[in-house]
Structure formats: structure tokens, C-alpha cells
Scaffold this active site. Structure first.
Site, PDB file in Angstrom:
ATOM      1  N   THR A 139       0.836  -1.200   0.000  1.00 35.53           N
ATOM      2  CA  THR A 139       0.000   0.000   0.000  1.00 35.53           C
ATOM      3  C   THR A 139       0.871   1.250   0.000  1.00 35.53           C
ATOM      4  O   THR A 139       1.989   1.236   0.542  1.00 35.53           O
ATOM      5  CB  THR A 139      -0.950   0.014   1.227  1.00 35.53           C
ATOM      6  OG1 THR A 139      -1.345   1.363   1.498  1.00 35.53           O
ATOM      7  CG2 THR A 139      -0.303  -0.524   2.472  1.00 35.53           C
ATOM      8  N   SER A 178      -0.325   2.368  11.181  1.00 33.42           N
ATOM      9  CA  SER A 178      -1.281   1.482  11.856  1.00 33.42           C
ATOM     10  C   SER A 178      -0.647   0.092  11.836  1.00 33.42           C
ATOM     11  O   SER A 178       0.303  -0.149  11.073  1.00 33.42           O
ATOM     12  CB  SER A 178      -2.627   1.442  11.120  1.00 33.42           C
ATOM     13  OG  SER A 178      -2.493   0.692   9.918  1.00 33.42           O
ATOM     14  N   TYR A 219      -1.908  -2.417  10.578  1.00 29.47           N
ATOM     15  CA  TYR A 219      -2.119  -2.934   9.219  1.00 29.47           C
ATOM     16  C   TYR A 219      -1.008  -2.443   8.281  1.00 29.47           C
ATOM     17  O   TYR A 219      -0.366  -3.240   7.600  1.00 29.47           O
ATOM     18  CB  TYR A 219      -3.493  -2.494   8.689  1.00 29.47           C
ATOM     19  CG  TYR A 219      -3.542  -2.436   7.188  1.00 29.47           C
ATOM     20  CD1 TYR A 219      -3.505  -3.608   6.424  1.00 29.47           C
ATOM     21  CD2 TYR A 219      -3.576  -1.213   6.498  1.00 29.47           C
ATOM     22  CE1 TYR A 219      -3.513  -3.562   5.041  1.00 29.47           C
ATOM     23  CE2 TYR A 219      -3.585  -1.164   5.115  1.00 29.47           C
ATOM     24  CZ  TYR A 219      -3.546  -2.337   4.391  1.00 29.47           C
ATOM     25  OH  TYR A 219      -3.536  -2.289   3.021  1.00 29.47           O
ATOM     26  N   HIS A 220      -0.809  -1.104   8.270  1.00 27.50           N
ATOM     27  CA  HIS A 220       0.207  -0.583   7.342  1.00 27.50           C
ATOM     28  C   HIS A 220       1.587  -1.171   7.660  1.00 27.50           C
ATOM     29  O   HIS A 220       2.364  -1.478   6.761  1.00 27.50           O
ATOM     30  CB  HIS A 220       0.243   0.951   7.404  1.00 27.50           C
ATOM     31  CG  HIS A 220      -0.969   1.584   6.785  1.00 27.50           C
ATOM     32  ND1 HIS A 220      -1.971   2.165   7.523  1.00 27.50           N
ATOM     33  CD2 HIS A 220      -1.360   1.695   5.493  1.00 27.50           C
ATOM     34  CE1 HIS A 220      -2.910   2.619   6.709  1.00 27.50           C
ATOM     35  NE2 HIS A 220      -2.577   2.348   5.479  1.00 27.50           N
ATOM     36  N   LYS A 260       2.331  -4.487   6.174  1.00 28.15           N
ATOM     37  CA  LYS A 260       2.767  -4.407   4.768  1.00 28.15           C
ATOM     38  C   LYS A 260       4.256  -4.056   4.683  1.00 28.15           C
ATOM     39  O   LYS A 260       4.956  -4.530   3.796  1.00 28.15           O
ATOM     40  CB  LYS A 260       1.952  -3.343   4.033  1.00 28.15           C
ATOM     41  CG  LYS A 260       0.466  -3.636   3.942  1.00 28.15           C
ATOM     42  CD  LYS A 260       0.201  -4.706   2.908  1.00 28.15           C
ATOM     43  CE  LYS A 260      -1.273  -4.859   2.626  1.00 28.15           C
ATOM     44  NZ  LYS A 260      -1.569  -5.944   1.690  1.00 28.15           N
TER      45      LYS A 260
HETATM   46  P1  NAD Z   1     -10.623  -7.533   0.812  1.00 29.86           P
HETATM   47  O1  NAD Z   1     -10.665  -7.649   2.285  1.00 29.86           O
HETATM   48  O2  NAD Z   1     -11.889  -7.190   0.091  1.00 29.86           O
HETATM   49  O3  NAD Z   1     -10.035  -8.887   0.187  1.00 29.86           O
HETATM   50  C1  NAD Z   1      -9.025  -9.640   0.790  1.00 29.86           C
HETATM   51  C2  NAD Z   1      -9.395 -11.090   0.628  1.00 29.86           C
HETATM   52  O4  NAD Z   1      -8.357 -11.897   1.184  1.00 29.86           O
HETATM   53  C3  NAD Z   1     -10.688 -11.455   1.370  1.00 29.86           C
HETATM   54  O5  NAD Z   1     -11.578 -12.114   0.504  1.00 29.86           O
HETATM   55  C4  NAD Z   1     -10.218 -12.368   2.502  1.00 29.86           C
HETATM   56  O6  NAD Z   1     -11.172 -13.338   2.840  1.00 29.86           O
HETATM   57  C5  NAD Z   1      -8.929 -12.947   1.924  1.00 29.86           C
HETATM   58  N1  NAD Z   1      -7.956 -13.369   2.956  1.00 29.86           N
HETATM   59  C6  NAD Z   1      -7.457 -12.639   3.986  1.00 29.86           C
HETATM   60  N2  NAD Z   1      -6.612 -13.371   4.730  1.00 29.86           N
HETATM   61  C7  NAD Z   1      -6.560 -14.600   4.149  1.00 29.86           C
HETATM   62  C8  NAD Z   1      -5.871 -15.806   4.460  1.00 29.86           C
HETATM   63  N3  NAD Z   1      -5.080 -15.899   5.528  1.00 29.86           N
HETATM   64  N4  NAD Z   1      -6.046 -16.882   3.657  1.00 29.86           N
HETATM   65  C9  NAD Z   1      -6.865 -16.814   2.578  1.00 29.86           C
HETATM   66  N5  NAD Z   1      -7.554 -15.696   2.233  1.00 29.86           N
HETATM   67  C10 NAD Z   1      -7.400 -14.595   3.013  1.00 29.86           C
HETATM   68  O7  NAD Z   1      -9.480  -6.467   0.470  1.00 29.86           O
HETATM   69  P2  NAD Z   1      -9.238  -5.648  -0.882  1.00 29.86           P
HETATM   70  O8  NAD Z   1      -9.781  -4.288  -0.700  1.00 29.86           O
HETATM   71  O9  NAD Z   1      -9.628  -6.465  -2.050  1.00 29.86           O
HETATM   72  O10 NAD Z   1      -7.663  -5.535  -0.847  1.00 29.86           O
HETATM   73  C11 NAD Z   1      -6.845  -6.541  -1.448  1.00 29.86           C
HETATM   74  C12 NAD Z   1      -5.382  -6.247  -1.198  1.00 29.86           C
HETATM   75  O11 NAD Z   1      -5.050  -4.974  -1.745  1.00 29.86           O
HETATM   76  C13 NAD Z   1      -5.037  -6.186   0.293  1.00 29.86           C
HETATM   77  O12 NAD Z   1      -3.792  -6.783   0.509  1.00 29.86           O
HETATM   78  C14 NAD Z   1      -4.983  -4.710   0.580  1.00 29.86           C
HETATM   79  O13 NAD Z   1      -4.118  -4.420   1.623  1.00 29.86           O
HETATM   80  C15 NAD Z   1      -4.485  -4.148  -0.746  1.00 29.86           C
HETATM   81  N6  NAD Z   1      -4.942  -2.764  -0.926  1.00 29.86           N
HETATM   82  C16 NAD Z   1      -6.271  -2.464  -1.022  1.00 29.86           C
HETATM   83  C17 NAD Z   1      -6.674  -1.146  -1.180  1.00 29.86           C
HETATM   84  C18 NAD Z   1      -8.124  -0.756  -1.297  1.00 29.86           C
HETATM   85  O14 NAD Z   1      -8.408   0.455  -1.422  1.00 29.86           O
HETATM   86  N7  NAD Z   1      -9.055  -1.687  -1.279  1.00 29.86           N
HETATM   87  C19 NAD Z   1      -5.707  -0.125  -1.219  1.00 29.86           C
HETATM   88  C20 NAD Z   1      -4.349  -0.468  -1.121  1.00 29.86           C
HETATM   89  C21 NAD Z   1      -3.974  -1.796  -0.975  1.00 29.86           C
END
Ligand code: NAD
Length: 390
Positions: free
Chosen positions: A141, A176, A178-179, A182
Site C-alpha cells: 500500500t 497502523s 495494518y500498514h 505491509k
Molecule cells: P478484501 O478484504 O476485500 O479482500 C481480501 C481477501 O483476502 C478477502 O476475501 C479475505 O477473505 C482474503 N484473505 C485474507 N486473509 C486470508 C488468508 N489468511 N487466507 C486466505 N484468504 C485470506 O481487500 P481488498 O480491498 O480487495 O484488498 C486486497 C489487497 O489490496 C489487500 O492486501 C490490501 O491491503 C491491498 N490494498 C487495497 C486497497 C483498497 O483500497 N481496497 C488499497 C491499497 C492496498
């Protein structure tokens, strides 16, 4: 292989790649759906279960997506999935991705870092053991960089110090748990890349907005999730939903917080570009994956303008900022590498905001207004577990 393929970015990307002839498998343990069940949240859009989703996709497109339901932290499960599917590229979205969730309480802080850091280590081992040529494309991120008072480079910075020069990973300062998970992932991946000559790409993604992609629009049952609650909802999507239901847009603090943004359709395109341009063995490529930067106040103004055109009357309130972050700061992050590789961005024009607002208005009766105001305060993160978000 799309880890986290049932999630917001993962589902759109799985369909995008499948539609373009890539052989796709989704790996997911559905924990994102469990977080909603535990906290009383729900996607605004009525998403179908993952089994029905992939069945409908086959019915609509004639293309099959393989499904492996399990936890990537369970190495036995992950090994079996790797051996069965033999991926040439592994796109890793499968993490707990909410900063507020990670700051709710001690157990969720620990869960976030265990789930994310351990999952990524397992993926590195699975690649090393079962698919050494497989290219790992890992979602990081932009929040890993924080908000330094200098330009943010794409991953690496060349520094001159006491007469010597080196190119080093750009400093990370996540604000955080979370961050920071990453940041830890990035450091672990870099070490694995160098030590095991892995092919890796770390994508520092901005905030994703939008819901429709050409594939999810092919059938109502393929609709993607759209989160509006204060824990999982991200800035622009949340504002669009607030505007649609007549709730004032909740700007945290002064609203000068500036971040990079991209449309969900561009997330899909960026992942395809990363897949088509694998890193050489032993090198970790890092791209800043966003297309435009806006402050929170600018986002609210954009939604106000687009909403008024649709007959809505969007309002703004400034609520106390639950996060510990700078509310007025310098922000200039480079983001040219994906465009150099062919990304043609789908910029945040009015038409895009209007189509997002139109989708949101369609489902506005699903909104539970009690979930909109922030309930997780960074400074009050509890050592005792919370069962509700407030
Ligand atoms: P999301 O929560 O909608 O999807 C993540 C998926 O991963 C979920 O379906 C969850 O069930 C699955 N998951 C989590 N832990 C798991 C595990 N241990 N085993 C198997 N499956 C697992 O999130 P998103 O918004 O689609 O984000 C996807 C990725 O992109 C993340 O890594 C997030 O940090 C990154 N990201 C997202 C955004 C955003 O704006 N949505 C921005 C920057 C980075």
C-alpha cells in the site's frame, strides 16, 4: 493464482484475467465475510457466495475459475493448492486490509500482523518449494511510505551519505498495525527475493474506488462488494454512499490528508501488466499503483459536484479524526512505472463518479446509517477484545 480472490480487488481481477484467457484459480478462506458477520457489517451490494460466483462466471463467460477454499497461513493447504494448480504467477491480495480493524484492539492487531506477515512468508516458501519460476505479485500500500516531507519515489531512493552513494529501499513509516504489516511483508519479500532468487513485484497501491468492471456488469450475480462502514469502507466509496443516502460526508479532521487513488478497473489492468512483465530472478520490482492524488476535501468537493448533477444534495461535516495522522502535509508521490509499461488510466472524471453514484443509489436501501460514523480511535485501541466496532 489469485490469493484473496473473493475480496474487492481480487474478485474484479480474477474475472478480468479469466476473461482475457489467463487460466485462473482463486484461493480464499472467506475471512473477510466473517469480519462482517462478527461486526454486524455488510457489503452495500448483495454479493453472492464464492461457489455461486464462479458457477455464474462459467455460465456467463464459458470460462472456468478454479477454487481453493482455505487459509494461506495453513502451509499444508497452501502446498496442496500450489501443487495442484502449478501457478506461473501468484497475485497476493489475501490479507486483512483495514487499518481501523487492526487498531480496534490487541487481538485484532496481533491477528492482522500474524495473518498478513505469516501468510506472505508461507507464500514465499510455497513458491520456493513448488514453483520456483512463479512470479509473486504482492499488494502493498502507498500507506507504507507515510507522509514524508520529501517526494516519494517508486520503492527505492538513491542516497548520498558521507561521500558514498547507494540505492536503498525508500523509508517506510506505516501508521497502523495494518500498514506496518505491509512494511514487514516488503522487507521479508526483499530478503527472500535476494536469497532464493525469486521473481517478485511489490505493488504499493493507492486507495481503490468504484465498483463496476466490464466483467462484474455481465450479470447481477457477479456484482463486487462495496463497503461503506467506518472500518472497511475506503474514502471515496464511503463518501459516494453517504451522499446517496443523505448522510453528510464525514471528513476526518481538517481534510487536508492527501493520498493516491485509482479506479478498480485500473487495479485489474495494473495486475495484468505486472503478470505480463515478470521481474527477473533475484530482483524485486516496486511500483506505486495509483493514478491521481487528492486530498479528502477535494474528494468531498468532487462528489458534491457529481451528486448535484444527479439531483442529490451532498453535505460535508468535519468529524474528529479517529486516526493519528497529519491533516495538512506535503505529498508528492511518483507513479510513472506502470504507465511506462502501458497503463492507460481511467481517471476520476465526472462520468465515473456519476456511474458510481448511480450504482450506489440503486442499493441505498441496504445502508445501515449506524455503521457510518467512525468507531475506532487510534489512541483508544483496547488491550481487551471488542465484540462490536463502536
Ligand atoms: P478484501 O478484504 O476485500 O479482500 C481480501 C481477501 O483476502 C478477502 O476475501 C479475505 O477473505 C482474503 N484473505 C485474507 N486473509 C486470508 C488468508 N489468511 N487466507 C486466505 N484468504 C485470506 O481487500 P481488498 O480491498 O480487495 O484488498 C486486497 C489487497 O489490496 C489487500 O492486501 C490490501 O491491503 C491491498 N490494498 C487495497 C486497497 C483498497 O483500497 N481496497 C488499497 C491499497 C492496498
Amino acid at each position: 493464482m489469485i490469493l484473496g480472490g473473493d475480496g474487492y480487488c481480487g474478485w474484479a481481477t480474477a474475472l478480468h484475467l479469466s476473461n482475457r484467457g489467463y487460466e485462473v484459480a482463486i484461493v480464499d478462506n472467506m475471512c473477510r465475510r466473517t469480519f462482517d458477520d462478527q461486526l454486524g457489517f455488510n457489503s452495500l451490494t448483495p454479493i453472492k457466495g464464492i461457489h455461486e460466483r464462479v458457477r455464474v462466471w462459467e455460465e456467463v463467460s464459458g470460462k472456468r475459475i478454479q477454487l481453493y477454499v482455505g487459509d494461506i497461513c495453513d502451509y499444508e493447504f497452501l502446498s496442496a493448492a500450489f501443487q495442484a494448480f502449478e501457478p506461473t504467477a501468484c497475485v497476493h491480495f489475501g490479507e486483512q486490509r483495514s487499518a481501523p480493524y487492526s487498531m480496534m484492539d490487541r487481538s485484532r492487531a496481533v491477528f492482522t500482523q500474524t495473518n498478513n506477515v505469516m501468510g506472505t512468508i508461507n507464500v514465499c516458501y510455497a513458491i520456493k518449494e513448488f514453483a520456483p519460476e512463479c512470479h509473486l505479485i504482492k499488494l502493498g500500500t502507498m500507506g507504507e511510505y507515510g507522509t514524508p516531507n520529501i517526494d516519494i519515489e517508486e520503492g527505492y531512493i538513491t542516497i548520498e551519505h558521507n561521500g558514498r552513494t547507494d540505492t536503498l529501499p525508500y523509508p517506510k513509516q506505516g501508521n497502523s498495525f495494518y500498514h506496518l504489516s505491509k512494511c514487514h511483508d516488503s522487507a521479508n519479500m526483499l530478503m527472500c527475493t535476494k536469497t532464493w532468487k525469486m521473481r517478485t513485484t511489490d505493488l504499493n497501491q493507492g486507495v481503490v474506488y468504484g465498483v463496476a468492471t466490464p466483467e462484474t456488469m455481465m450479470d447481477d450475480r457477479l456484482v463486487n462488494r462495496l463497503d461503506y462502514d467506518a472500518v472497511f469502507g475506503t474514502a471515496l466509496n464511503r463518501f459516494a454512499i453517504q451522499a446517496a443516502v443523505g448522510h453528510p460526508m464525514t471528513v476526518y479532521g481538517k481534510g487536508g490528508q492527501t493520498r493516491g487513488f485509482l479506479n478498480i478497473t485500473d487495479t485489474c489492468k495494473c495486475i495484468q501488466i505486472a503478470c505480463d512483465n515478470p521481474a527477473p530472478p533475484g530482483e524485486m520490482k516496486i511500483y506505486n499503483q495509483f493514478t491521481e492524488q487528492f486530498s479528502v476535501n477535494e474528494l468531498a468537493a468532487l462528489i458534491t459536484e457529481a451528486g448535484q448533477k444527479l439531483g442529490l444534495d451532498p453535505q460535508v461535516i468535519n468529524v474528529p479524526n479517529p486516526r493519528t495522522e497529519m491533516e495538512e502535509h506535503y505529498y508528492n508521490a511518483k507513479h510513472s512505472k506502470l504507465q511506462d509499461l502501458g497503463l492507460e488510466p481511467n481517471l476520476m472524471k465526472e462520468s465515473i463518479l456519476e456511474s458510481l453514484l448511480t450504482t450506489v443509489v440503486k442499493y441505498k436501501d441496504n445502508v445501515d446509517q449506524r455503521l457510518i460514523l467512525p468507531g475506532v480511535n487510534w489512541t483508544e485501541s483496547a488491550s481487551v477484545g471488542k465484540t462490536i466496532a463502536k
